[in-house]
Design a protein around this motif. Structure first.
Motif, mmCIF file in Angstrom:
data_model
loop_
_atom_site.group_PDB
_atom_site.id
_atom_site.type_symbol
_atom_site.label_atom_id
_atom_site.label_comp_id
_atom_site.label_asym_id
_atom_site.label_seq_id
_atom_site.Cartn_x
_atom_site.Cartn_y
_atom_site.Cartn_z
ATOM 1 N N ASP A 435 0.850 -1.195 0.000
ATOM 2 C CA ASP A 435 0.000 0.000 0.000
ATOM 3 C C ASP A 435 0.884 1.243 0.000
ATOM 4 O O ASP A 435 1.906 1.291 0.687
ATOM 5 N N LEU A 436 0.488 2.248 -0.760
ATOM 6 C CA LEU A 436 1.227 3.503 -0.803
ATOM 7 C C LEU A 436 0.551 4.505 0.123
ATOM 8 O O LEU A 436 -0.581 4.922 -0.116
ATOM 9 N N TYR A 437 1.245 4.867 1.190
ATOM 10 C CA TYR A 437 0.728 5.834 2.152
ATOM 11 C C TYR A 437 1.132 7.233 1.673
ATOM 12 O O TYR A 437 2.321 7.559 1.623
ATOM 13 N N GLU A 438 0.171 8.033 1.346
ATOM 14 C CA GLU A 438 0.445 9.426 0.986
ATOM 15 C C GLU A 438 0.376 10.261 2.272
ATOM 16 O O GLU A 438 -0.679 10.395 2.888
ATOM 17 N N LEU A 439 1.504 10.786 2.696
ATOM 18 C CA LEU A 439 1.572 11.591 3.921
ATOM 19 C C LEU A 439 1.513 13.080 3.622
ATOM 20 O O LEU A 439 1.127 13.868 4.473
ATOM 21 N N ALA A 440 1.925 13.479 2.435
ATOM 22 C CA ALA A 440 1.822 14.852 1.969
ATOM 23 C C ALA A 440 1.697 14.795 0.439
ATOM 24 O O ALA A 440 2.292 13.931 -0.200
ATOM 25 N N PRO A 441 0.876 15.682 -0.146
ATOM 26 C CA PRO A 441 0.207 16.827 0.493
ATOM 27 C C PRO A 441 -1.056 16.466 1.268
ATOM 28 O O PRO A 441 -1.523 17.229 2.098
ATOM 29 N N ARG A 442 -1.638 15.273 0.968
ATOM 30 C CA ARG A 442 -2.787 14.816 1.750
ATOM 31 C C ARG A 442 -2.390 13.584 2.544
ATOM 32 O O ARG A 442 -1.298 13.069 2.383
ATOM 33 N N GLN A 443 -3.301 13.143 3.390
ATOM 34 C CA GLN A 443 -3.039 11.957 4.203
ATOM 35 C C GLN A 443 -4.068 10.884 3.836
ATOM 36 O O GLN A 443 -5.248 10.992 4.202
ATOM 37 N N ARG A 444 -3.619 9.904 3.073
ATOM 38 C CA ARG A 444 -4.517 8.830 2.624
ATOM 39 C C ARG A 444 -3.673 7.646 2.172
ATOM 40 O O ARG A 444 -2.444 7.748 2.042
ATOM 41 N N ILE A 445 -4.334 6.517 1.920
ATOM 42 C CA ILE A 445 -3.650 5.311 1.456
ATOM 43 C C ILE A 445 -4.166 4.934 0.072
ATOM 44 O O ILE A 445 -5.383 4.911 -0.167
ATOM 45 N N HIS A 446 -3.257 4.630 -0.841
ATOM 46 C CA HIS A 446 -3.595 4.067 -2.139
ATOM 47 C C HIS A 446 -3.330 2.566 -2.023
ATOM 48 O O HIS A 446 -2.176 2.120 -2.041
ATOM 49 N N TYR A 447 -4.392 1.797 -1.878
ATOM 50 C CA TYR A 447 -4.256 0.386 -1.526
ATOM 51 C C TYR A 447 -3.743 -0.445 -2.703
ATOM 52 O O TYR A 447 -4.074 -0.192 -3.862
#
Length: 459
Positions: A435-447
């Motif tokens: 899973d790719l955790y986007e910490l910036a610019p937003r906070q979400r996971i691309h599963y």
């Protein structure tokens, strides 16, 4: 976000200047085999490169491989963007795969003096010692690799020079705890520095990437120092031979057990190559007490039973390890008999239950007593990982915007996230390998952004 490299039909992800990504390839959704990637401004760094042991990769063949690692295919196919491999500490599940995988990665390595020495010995066995650039980093030293500036922060665990990583980028700061616990009397190294971590609240930490291994357990972990009295009580009245088994990489426990042997007037021997290697490294780096001197294992067979004391590898039932060979009565230097005692100064890694049960049943069938840590009425093992109270302290001190639980199975990650939420962390991101955790610019996971897997290293 993602570019597709048509030349080999493999997805190539390139973080932009405003991106800060976390991508676990191993160790998230499982315990062991840690391999984490962080991406920012076109660059990637790898944090740890570990192994797991005795795994069956194919359910069809039931073939077991003794050493297994996370598949580094995603990053090895774009290794020009991998700027560094950072080793947090010298445990096998954090550095054991590096000698096998470095030819595919070919990035400079950064490690503490102790971890660097462990690595050098491993690399020499593969003919790589002169080829792998190892940068030795002192605790609290800052260094820059690509788009990242990092600092090793001392933290307590069960091995010298364990550290967390303070990671700075142009879009935010991260704290990666690696393995840790709060221990004010750790046997090896300095006590836990609460002030250091309390001070991180001023750093505006974007995300805390945190060990989840003991997140299901309430309270706090035991101090490593408490094991001395517990093990001593289990062996001080034994008239027969004594064998204590523990993880070879747990240097603090090795020293504790050696001190127990000294306290009851017995010399000790180290059974297993990994134990002898850890002893040699600890002695070379100044962590082994000079007064504790092992005897050659070949001398054990000439001693009366009430003088025999051995420390053995194989607490997880590994087929080739010393303890399993003792259970089969095939270890060349020592044979056990009725009235002898085995002390299991370790925890049972999930998945190894049957191996260990069969091994211990063989001892019991020969009237050799076995003391397991889970059933012992005295503490003979202390975990190196934080329980819920310690997690609560860390989240309270650091005050991150985002909690990223790692190093645990799904239920451990969820429990860690629950602690973070209860203690004021606004965002909790729970994912797994790939899973790719986007910490910036937003906070979400691309599963399921990247395909992950396991590869055998040694059959």
């Amino acid at each position: 976000m993602a570019q597709l490299d048509q030349s080999n039909n493999v997805e190539k992800l390139t973080p932009g200047d405003g991106d800060l990504w976390f991508l676990p390839l191993g160790g998230t959704g499982e315990i062991g085999m840690n391999m984490n990637l962080l991406g920012h401004a076109g660059d990637w760094i790898m944090v740890d490169c570990g192994v797991t042991f005795d795994e069956t990769l194919s359910p069809d063949t039931h073939k077991t491989f003794s050493v297994v690692a996370a598949d580094p295919k995603f990053i090895s196919r774009q290794r020009e963007s991998l700027k560094a491999i950072i080793i947090t500490h010298a445990h096998e599940d954090h550095l054991g795969a590096l000698p096998f995988l470095w030819p595919r990665l070919k990035a400079p390595v950064y490690a503490s003096p102790f971890a660097a020495e462990v690595l050098r010995r491993k690399l020499s066995q593969h003919g790589l010692e002169s080829k792998v650039p190892i940068n030795v980093i002192a605790l609290r030293e800052r260094f820059t690799v690509g788009a990242f500036t990092l600092e090793f922060l001392p933290i307590t665990h069960s091995i010298p020079e364990a550290q967390s990583l303070l990671i700075e980028t142009s879009v935010g700061k991260l704290l990666h705890t690696a393995d840790w616990k709060i221990d004010h009397d750790p046997v090896v190294g300095e006590p836990f520095d609460e002030g250091l971590y309390q001070g991180l609240a001023k750093e505006n930490i974007l995300a805390l990437l945190c060990d989840s291994t003991n997140a299901l357990k309430p309270g706090a972990s035991l101090s490593e120092s408490i094991c001395y009295r517990g093990i001593l009580r289990q062996v001080d009245a034994v008239e027969g031979r004594i064998v204590v088994s523990c993880f070879s990489s747990n240097l603090a426990r090795l020293i504790t057990v050696a001190r127990v042997a000294e306290a009851i007037g017995r010399r000790f021997a180290l059974l297993g190559r990994s134990l002898r290697n850890m002893y040699a490294i600890a002695k070379q780096t100044g962590y082994w007490p000079e007064e504790l001197v092992p005897i050659d294992e070949q001398h054990l067979g000439y001693l009366p039973a009430n003088e025999v004391f051995a420390i053995a590898t194989g607490s997880q039932g590994e087929e080739r390890a010393a303890l399993n060979r003792l259970s089969l009565d095939t270890y060349p230097a020592l044979s056990l008999e009725r009235g002898d005692r085995i002390v299991m100064s370790s925890f049972l890694i999930p998945g190894n239950e049957r191996l260990v049960e069969r091994m211990l049943d063989r001892f019991k069938a020969r009237n050799i007593s076995v003391i397991e840590s889970a059933q012992s009425d005295t503490p003979i093992h202390a975990s190196g990982h934080p329980c819920q109270a310690e997690l609560a302290d860390m989240y309270t001190w650091v005050q991150p915007l985002v909690a990223v639980p790692l190093h645990g199975e799904a239920e451990h990650l969820a429990a860690n996230a629950g602690v973070a939420k209860r203690f004021g962390v606004p965002v909790q991101l729970i994912g797994e390998n790939g899973d790719l955790y986007e910490l910036a610019p937003r906070q979400r996971i691309h599963y399921a952004k990247v395909t992950t897997g396991r590869i055998p290293l040694v059959e």
